[in-house]
Design a protein around this motif. Structure first.
Motif, mmCIF file in Angstrom:
data_model
loop_
_atom_site.group_PDB
_atom_site.id
_atom_site.type_symbol
_atom_site.label_atom_id
_atom_site.label_comp_id
_atom_site.label_asym_id
_atom_site.label_seq_id
_atom_site.Cartn_x
_atom_site.Cartn_y
_atom_site.Cartn_z
ATOM 1 N N PHE A 438 0.725 -1.180 -0.054
ATOM 2 C CA PHE A 438 0.000 -0.102 -0.031
ATOM 3 C C PHE A 438 0.995 1.335 -0.033
ATOM 4 O O PHE A 438 0.531 2.105 -0.595
ATOM 5 C CB PHE A 438 -0.977 -0.101 1.193
ATOM 6 C CG PHE A 438 -1.722 1.262 1.185
ATOM 7 C CD1 PHE A 438 -2.897 1.455 0.128
ATOM 8 C CD2 PHE A 438 -1.875 2.162 2.230
ATOM 9 C CE1 PHE A 438 -3.523 2.770 0.303
ATOM 10 C CE2 PHE A 438 -2.505 3.166 2.335
ATOM 11 C CZ PHE A 438 -3.361 3.595 1.543
ATOM 12 N N HIS A 441 2.072 1.860 -3.539
ATOM 13 C CA HIS A 441 0.869 2.251 -4.183
ATOM 14 C C HIS A 441 0.600 3.668 -4.048
ATOM 15 O O HIS A 441 0.196 4.426 -4.852
ATOM 16 C CB HIS A 441 -0.294 1.437 -4.106
ATOM 17 C CG HIS A 441 -0.160 0.090 -4.321
ATOM 18 N ND1 HIS A 441 0.269 -0.509 -5.468
ATOM 19 C CD2 HIS A 441 -1.143 -1.169 -3.751
ATOM 20 C CE1 HIS A 441 0.316 -1.787 -5.512
ATOM 21 N NE2 HIS A 441 -0.651 -2.282 -4.587
ATOM 22 N N GLN A 442 0.765 3.881 -2.736
ATOM 23 C CA GLN A 442 0.310 5.376 -2.541
ATOM 24 C C GLN A 442 1.304 6.253 -2.952
ATOM 25 O O GLN A 442 1.059 7.545 -3.242
ATOM 26 C CB GLN A 442 0.220 5.610 -0.983
ATOM 27 C CG GLN A 442 -0.850 6.527 -0.478
ATOM 28 C CD GLN A 442 -0.508 7.898 -0.920
ATOM 29 O OE1 GLN A 442 0.523 8.530 -0.992
ATOM 30 N NE2 GLN A 442 -1.517 8.410 -1.748
ATOM 31 N N ARG A 443 2.438 5.779 -3.446
ATOM 32 C CA ARG A 443 3.493 6.759 -4.020
ATOM 33 C C ARG A 443 3.371 6.612 -5.501
ATOM 34 O O ARG A 443 4.325 7.018 -6.280
ATOM 35 C CB ARG A 443 4.753 6.512 -3.589
ATOM 36 C CG ARG A 443 4.924 6.510 -2.060
ATOM 37 C CD ARG A 443 4.714 7.954 -1.624
ATOM 38 N NE ARG A 443 5.078 8.298 -0.200
ATOM 39 C CZ ARG A 443 4.338 8.510 0.767
ATOM 40 N NH1 ARG A 443 2.915 8.382 0.462
ATOM 41 N NH2 ARG A 443 4.664 8.674 2.012
ATOM 42 N N SER B 49 -6.806 6.773 4.778
ATOM 43 C CA SER B 49 -6.857 5.631 4.224
ATOM 44 C C SER B 49 -7.752 5.188 3.129
ATOM 45 O O SER B 49 -7.211 5.021 2.042
ATOM 46 C CB SER B 49 -6.666 4.333 5.285
ATOM 47 O OG SER B 49 -5.585 4.404 6.137
ATOM 48 N N ALA B 52 -6.954 7.743 0.383
ATOM 49 C CA ALA B 52 -5.884 7.052 -0.457
ATOM 50 C C ALA B 52 -6.061 5.367 -1.197
ATOM 51 O O ALA B 52 -5.450 5.313 -2.081
ATOM 52 C CB ALA B 52 -4.735 6.897 0.443
ATOM 53 N N GLY B 53 -7.351 4.919 -0.787
ATOM 54 C CA GLY B 53 -7.597 3.790 -1.481
ATOM 55 C C GLY B 53 -7.046 2.363 -1.013
ATOM 56 O O GLY B 53 -7.103 1.558 -1.804
ATOM 57 N N ARG B 54 -6.782 2.369 0.321
ATOM 58 C CA ARG B 54 -6.579 1.136 1.041
ATOM 59 C C ARG B 54 -7.506 0.163 0.730
ATOM 60 O O ARG B 54 -8.500 0.379 1.308
ATOM 61 C CB ARG B 54 -6.130 1.322 2.559
ATOM 62 C CG ARG B 54 -5.394 0.151 3.112
ATOM 63 C CD ARG B 54 -4.738 0.477 4.340
ATOM 64 N NE ARG B 54 -3.706 -0.617 4.747
ATOM 65 C CZ ARG B 54 -2.829 -0.621 5.132
ATOM 66 N NH1 ARG B 54 -2.107 0.300 5.549
ATOM 67 N NH2 ARG B 54 -2.170 -1.713 5.273
ATOM 68 N N PRO B 76 -5.370 2.624 -5.661
ATOM 69 C CA PRO B 76 -4.447 3.553 -5.012
ATOM 70 C C PRO B 76 -3.613 4.169 -5.656
ATOM 71 O O PRO B 76 -3.141 5.506 -5.468
ATOM 72 C CB PRO B 76 -3.951 2.555 -3.779
ATOM 73 C CG PRO B 76 -4.597 1.382 -3.898
ATOM 74 C CD PRO B 76 -5.484 1.048 -5.289
ATOM 75 N N LEU B 86 -0.589 10.758 0.797
ATOM 76 C CA LEU B 86 -0.819 10.658 2.101
ATOM 77 C C LEU B 86 0.552 10.332 2.960
ATOM 78 O O LEU B 86 1.320 9.746 2.527
ATOM 79 C CB LEU B 86 -1.511 9.094 2.494
ATOM 80 C CG LEU B 86 -1.809 8.846 3.759
ATOM 81 C CD1 LEU B 86 -2.601 9.963 4.702
ATOM 82 C CD2 LEU B 86 -2.707 7.347 3.586
#
Ligand SMILES: Nc1ncnc2c1ncn2[C@@H]1O[C@H](COP(=O)(O)OP(=O)(O)OP(=O)(O)O)[C@@H](O)[C@H]1O
Ligand SMILES: [Mg+2]
Lengths: 487, 257
Positions: A438, A441-443, B49, B52-54, B76, B86
């Protein structure tokens, strides 16, 4: 490297390419089966001196007995059908003439892999500054940079040539680190070995370039039995690289090599391997290479050093334990390994560090990665003899599982006969964490990119031990391997 | 214009009978910076979260629009590419993954999505140096593996450094101020203030009024038990600092009765 050398290498590379990887090279084969006649035939074809034939014959009688007595190797965490030794042809040699219409037969994915890895057409770009000794089938077809090496007195030739040109050195060392009685496959190799490399670095000489050999297994049903011998005289240094790729084949292919390293006082040998032979059908495991190799180094002199680095991604079955006998005082042994198994691949690999001299030191860093239904075992032995005062070992074995159905196992064996020994062993098993994914992905990184980064990171400690020329290729290879394993 | 619109958002945990967010409403306009406060466990990080798509969270009801479009449809990494960033409350360690490689891939992924060319290695390294300096991140840290062995405060600084590198349109800071020393806090605040402009929005989750003295919010929301129970201007933080959450809880209970 001078332009002419580059040109020369380019020429060599495209020559290889035109030959195709395995088909249509008219080969002369030995008849199937392991007989005294076959051994004599091989020795004759290779124009060997008598002493070498006799050496082979001794080994032959030994291995024949072992096979006839029904010996199998069943202690490893591996499940495969033992090779049928009498259905293998033990020798094939490529002829000069080649035809050029065979690449169509090679599956696209393999061609793409070659291309992405830059082998062999792009070989030179990736490995600029590297002497290439290409073994095609069983006979060395190219040895380069001989002149430059000659200046320094470094001998780098095919094993066969060396046996003819430098019998005194070959005779002195061959079989001293891995005797023909060592194990079934080493015995087999000793009887029928095809070719391989020989390196001799004289006293005080630092070999001026990385030495490299590409092995390719070409002929269906032909086992390949390399034999490599590297001798570093006092104060010498050499770094040797071995890389392998193999085209798709239906029958199982046996590869039983023997590598022997000898480091005298203050000498250092660095031996690196990238192995990505055909692993077999991903769904059934059929057709892959059996990679059953005996590699061992002897730190003979005081203050000598041998270090093995390997990236094992191919083969259906891999069984190898590059080892170091630390005989000289203050000698150092290192083993850095990444073994990646996916599909139906199985690997049982590790090392043996045998501390005999005083103040000897060994380091073992092993990273195993499994995906799909593959199985990956680390098996390592650290043995400290009675007189090995102040021996030190540090072992770290990390496993990473990329799915619910694959396996990872660690079998450390420690035997200490000296109370002053310090032995440390650490082992971990991990999965790629959801939180790590995650975070990536967030980056902005997708599934595959994220996995590649994390796995490459996991292997970093080992990959950084590879010579620069190989590190890029190694990373790329891991990336390719991972592409099929996401999900 | 609304950058982020959250309406009646209900969220649970995927595959479990847990209900965390129970009807969150919140709108953030471009150019604005909102603070989110609230007791432990009230759902602040969960909200971050989900934006951000968790995947571990399941949206049970409601919607989130980003720039007017449905955000919940996006993966995400697509959200990141669209400019959502995030800063994690608990930054994750990636052993062996070099900061440089990681950030380079991240920056280029985001740039590609924006139709920008990849940065050359020289440009990238230059930018790394500048931004690390701007956010008060020790340059040595950029030579190490992502967050591996970083101290708590270093991890927080690293998040803000990445924020500066990725230049998001919507930045969510989840308790980035917790664990920072005074100097770092000022650094982070300065950095955030520099990045504030009319095209960007910020959500700053915090427990402390202190950071809001440096980064003055346009609005403050208080979350409790999975809902925004009160919103106000910057003075609300001072009130909370003095009186705690109890009075809001009572008010909310009275309103519900
Ligand atoms: N994956 C999960 N599984 C079960 N419960 C969860 C999960 N994620 C969050 N929760 C619960 O949801 C509630 C809200 O958690 P969240 O982390 O959003 O709180 P928070 O407001 O960020 O708190 P803090 O101020 O302590 O960071 C908590 O009670 C937490 O235990
Ligand atoms: Mg939180």
């Amino acid at each position: 490297m001078s332009t002419s050398e580059t040109e020369y290498l380019k020429g060599k590379a495209s020559e290889d390419y035109k030959h195709g990887f395995y088909t249509d090279i008219e080969t002369e084969k030995a008849p199937k089966g392991l007989t005294e006649d076959v051994v004599r035939y091989i020795s004759h074809r290779k124009d060997e001196p008598e002493w070498l034939l006799n050496w082979r014959l001794k080994a032959f009688r030994h291995v024949r007995d072992r096979i006839d007595s029904g010996e199998t190797i069943d202690w490893a965490h591996l499940d495969y059908e033992a090779p049928k030794f009498d259905e293998i042809s033990y020798f094939s040699a490529p002829k000069d003439k080649a035809s050029y219409d065979s690449l169509d037969d090679v599956p696209d994915e393999i061609l793409e892999t070659f291309e992405r890895l830059g082998i062999p057409l792009e070989e030179q770009k990736a490995l600029t500054g590297v002497a290439v000794d290409a073994v095609m089938d069983s006979v060395s077809v190219a040895t380069t940079f001989k002149e430059k090496l000659k200046e320094k007195g470094v001998i780098f030739k095919s094993f066969g040539e060396a046996a003819r040109d430098h019998p005194e050195i070959v005779r002195e060392y061959m079989g001293t680190v891995v005797p023909y009685t060592d194990n079934l496959y080493a015995a087999l190799n000793s009887a029928v070995f095809s070719d391989g490399s020989f390196v001799y670095v004289p006293e005080g000489v630092t070999c001026p370039m990385e030495l490299s050999t590409y092995f390719r297994i070409n002929e269906a049903g032909t086992g390949q039995f390399e034999r490599t011998l590297i001798v570093a005289e006092p104060g010498a240094y050499v770094s040797y690289l071995e890389g392998c790729t193999a085209p798709m084949r239906k029958e199982n292919q046996l590869h039983a090599a023997v590598v022997e390293l000898i480091a005298h006082e203050d000498a250092e040998i660095k031996y690196s391997t990238i192995q990505n032979w055909y692993p077999g059908d991903p769904d059934t495991g059929e057709g892959g290479v059996y990679n059953l190799v005996t590699k061992r180094g002897l730190c003979k002199g005081d203050n000598s050093k041998i270090s093995w680095t390997q990236l094992e991604t191919g083969s259906a079955v891999t069984q190898k334990y590059p080892s170091v006998i630390l005989a000289g005082d203050d000698s150092v042994g290192e083993f850095y390994s990444v073994a990646f198994t996916k599909g139906h691949q199985q690997a049982d690999t590790g090392t043996k560090m045998q501390h005999i001299g005083k103040n000897t030191k060994s380091t073992i860093i092993s990273k195993g990665i499994s995906a799909d239904v593959a199985d990956n075992s680390y098996r390592g032995q650290v043995k400290v003899s009675k007189n090995a005062d102040n021996a030190r070992n540090f072992s770290q074995c990390d496993s990473m599982l990329l799915g619910p159905d694959c396996g990872a196992h660690t079998y450390p064996y420690i035997e200490s006969n000296n109370p002053t020994a310090q032995i440390e062993h650490e082992a971990t098993t991990s999965k790629v964490g959801d939180d790590q994914m995650f975070y990536c992905h967030q980056r902005g990184l997708g599934e595959e990119e994220a996995l590649k980064l994390i796995v490459n990171g996991f292997c970093q400690e080992v990959l950084q031990e590879l010579p620069m020329e190989f590190a890029v290729e190694a990373k790329e290879l891991l990336d390719i391997e991972l592409e099929g394993s996401v999900g | 214009m609304a950058l982020l619109e959250i309406e009646n958002l209900h969220v649970g945990v995927e595959g479990e009978d847990i209900h965390i967010l129970k009807g969150v409403d919140l709108t953030l306009d471009t150019g604005d910076l909102h603070a989110i406060m609230g007791p432990n466990g009230s759902g602040k990080s969960t909200l971050a979260s989900v934006i951000a798509g968790r995947e571990e969270y399941e949206v049970l009801d409601g919607e989130i629009r980003y720039d007017g479009d449905d955000l919940l449809e996006l993966e995400p990494e697509e959200r990141a590419e669209e400019g959502i960033f995030l800063a994690f409350q608990y930054p994750v360690e990636l052993p062996g993954v070099s900061m440089t490689n990681f950030l380079k891939e991240a920056v280029n992924a985001v740039r590609e999505a924006r139709g920008q060319d990849e940065l050359s290695s020289a440009e990238f390294l230059q930018q790394m140096r500048e931004r690390a300096d701007m956010m008060g991140l020790d340059a040595d840290l950029t030579k190490r593996s992502v967050n591996e062995g970083f101290s708590g405060g270093e991890k927080k600084r690293n998040e803000i450094f990445q924020l500066a590198m990725l230049e998001p349109r919507l930045a969510i800071l989840d308790e980035t101020d917790s664990g920072l020393d005074i100097d770092a806090l000022k650094n982070v605040a300065d950095g955030v203030n520099k990045l504030r402009d009319e095209d960007r929005g910020f959500l700053v989750i915090t427990h402390y009024e202190r950071i809001l003295q440096y980064i003055v919010p346009d609005r403050i929301h208080v979350m409790m038990d999975g809902k925004v129970v009160r919103s106000g201007d910057k003075d609300l933080a001072q009130q909370l600092e003095e009186h705690g959450y109890e009075w809001i809880r009572e008010e909310a209970a009275a309103a519900a009765a």
